[in-house]
Design an enzyme around this catalytic site. Structure first.
Site, PDB file in Angstrom:
ATOM      1  N   VAL A  76      40.917  39.163  36.230  1.00 17.57           N
ATOM      2  CA  VAL A  76      39.808  40.084  36.533  1.00 17.57           C
ATOM      3  C   VAL A  76      40.336  41.506  36.708  1.00 17.57           C
ATOM      4  CG1 VAL A  76      38.033  40.670  38.216  1.00 17.57           C
ATOM      5  CG2 VAL A  76      38.381  38.284  37.555  1.00 17.57           C
ATOM      6  N   TRP A  79      41.113  42.784  33.353  1.00 16.48           N
ATOM      7  CA  TRP A  79      39.864  43.038  32.633  1.00 16.48           C
ATOM      8  C   TRP A  79      39.270  44.394  33.022  1.00 16.48           C
ATOM      9  CZ3 TRP A  79      34.732  43.241  34.537  1.00 16.48           C
ATOM     10  CH2 TRP A  79      33.732  43.197  33.556  1.00 16.48           C
ATOM     11  N   HIS A  80      39.407  44.759  34.294  1.00 20.76           N
ATOM     12  CA  HIS A  80      38.896  46.057  34.734  1.00 20.76           C
ATOM     13  C   HIS A  80      39.721  47.214  34.152  1.00 20.76           C
ATOM     14  CE1 HIS A  80      36.529  43.845  37.763  1.00 20.76           C
ATOM     15  NE2 HIS A  80      35.796  44.944  37.836  1.00 20.76           N
ATOM     16  N   ASP A  81      41.030  47.155  34.360  1.00 16.61           N
ATOM     17  CA  ASP A  81      41.918  48.198  33.843  1.00 16.61           C
ATOM     18  C   ASP A  81      43.339  47.822  34.235  1.00 16.61           C
ATOM     19  OD1 ASP A  81      42.830  50.423  32.612  1.00 16.61           O
ATOM     20  OD2 ASP A  81      41.790  51.875  33.883  1.00 16.61           O
TER      21      ASP A  81
END
Length: 210
Positions: A76, A79-81
């Site tokens: 996660v 996935w965000h950065d």
């Protein structure tokens, strides 16, 4: 929240019924698991279906479950950065999941279940206290991931070691405990209202005077 609702409205107008990504207000959660089940629910379902369950889910003991949660939140964060503070955010959330997992495991034991059932007031305040700790841990993780970063959050530690810092932490914990107690009261009230009213007892027919 407004962004999610706006695009959901567009889908509903096109006669498509997508998943409700925010089932309730994000402030109406006192468990970390409950928060993530109701926050961005469609993404949460995808994570469970395609990452958490293939890894084994909650099977294989507490250590295996904790490792699976760590891998999910690492993904996660990625996935965000790709940022160090976001990986720290994900790893902190994985760490903060552990007390909740242990508490769920201990709560299944019969002695504790009997104690909680026989002391409802104590049980309610204990749950509220644990819920307040969960909320504070969620805030700490979000401060690290989306505000100050690891370095900025580390500056808070010396401040909390002072007398004023300790008093603030205790007062804040008390405030959050009362807040969770209100959440529990509202939830119990709604549950009581949702229960169907008991059917009236049949009355004996009146005797007809002769």
């Amino acid at each position: 929240l407004l962004i999610w609702r706006f695009f959901r409205l567009c889908a509903v107008l096109d006669d498509i019924e997508p998943v409700e990504n925010m089932e309730r207000c994000m402030n109406n959660n006192y468990t970390i698991g409950g928060f993530w089940r109701s926050w961005h629910k469609s993404f949460n379902r995808w994570l469970i279906r395609y990452i958490y369950v293939p890894l084994g889910g909650g099977q294989g003991g507490l250590v295996r479950r904790a490792c699976n949660i760590l891998l999910v939140f690492t993904f996660v964060a990625f996935w965000h950065d790709i940022k160090p503070e976001l990986f720290a955010w994900g790893w902190l959330l994985s760490l903060f999941f552990l007390p909740e997992i242990l508490a769920q495991h201990v709560a299944k034991r019969e002695p504790l279940k009997s104690f909680m059932a026989s002391h409802p007031l104590t049980a309610s305040w204990l749950i509220a206290f644990c819920g307040a700790c969960n909320i504070i841990m969620l805030k700490i993780a979000n401060i690290v991931g989306y505000s100050t970063g690891v370095e900025g959050a580390a500056l808070l530690i010396p401040a909390l070691q002072t007398r004023q810092g300790i008093m603030f932490a205790m007062e804040y914990l008390l405030f959050m405990t009362v807040g969770v107690q209100i959440i529990l009261f509202v939830a119990d009230t709604r549950a009581a209202w949702a229960q169907p009213a008991p059917a009236p007892r049949p009355t004996e027919p009146e005797s007809i005077p002769k």
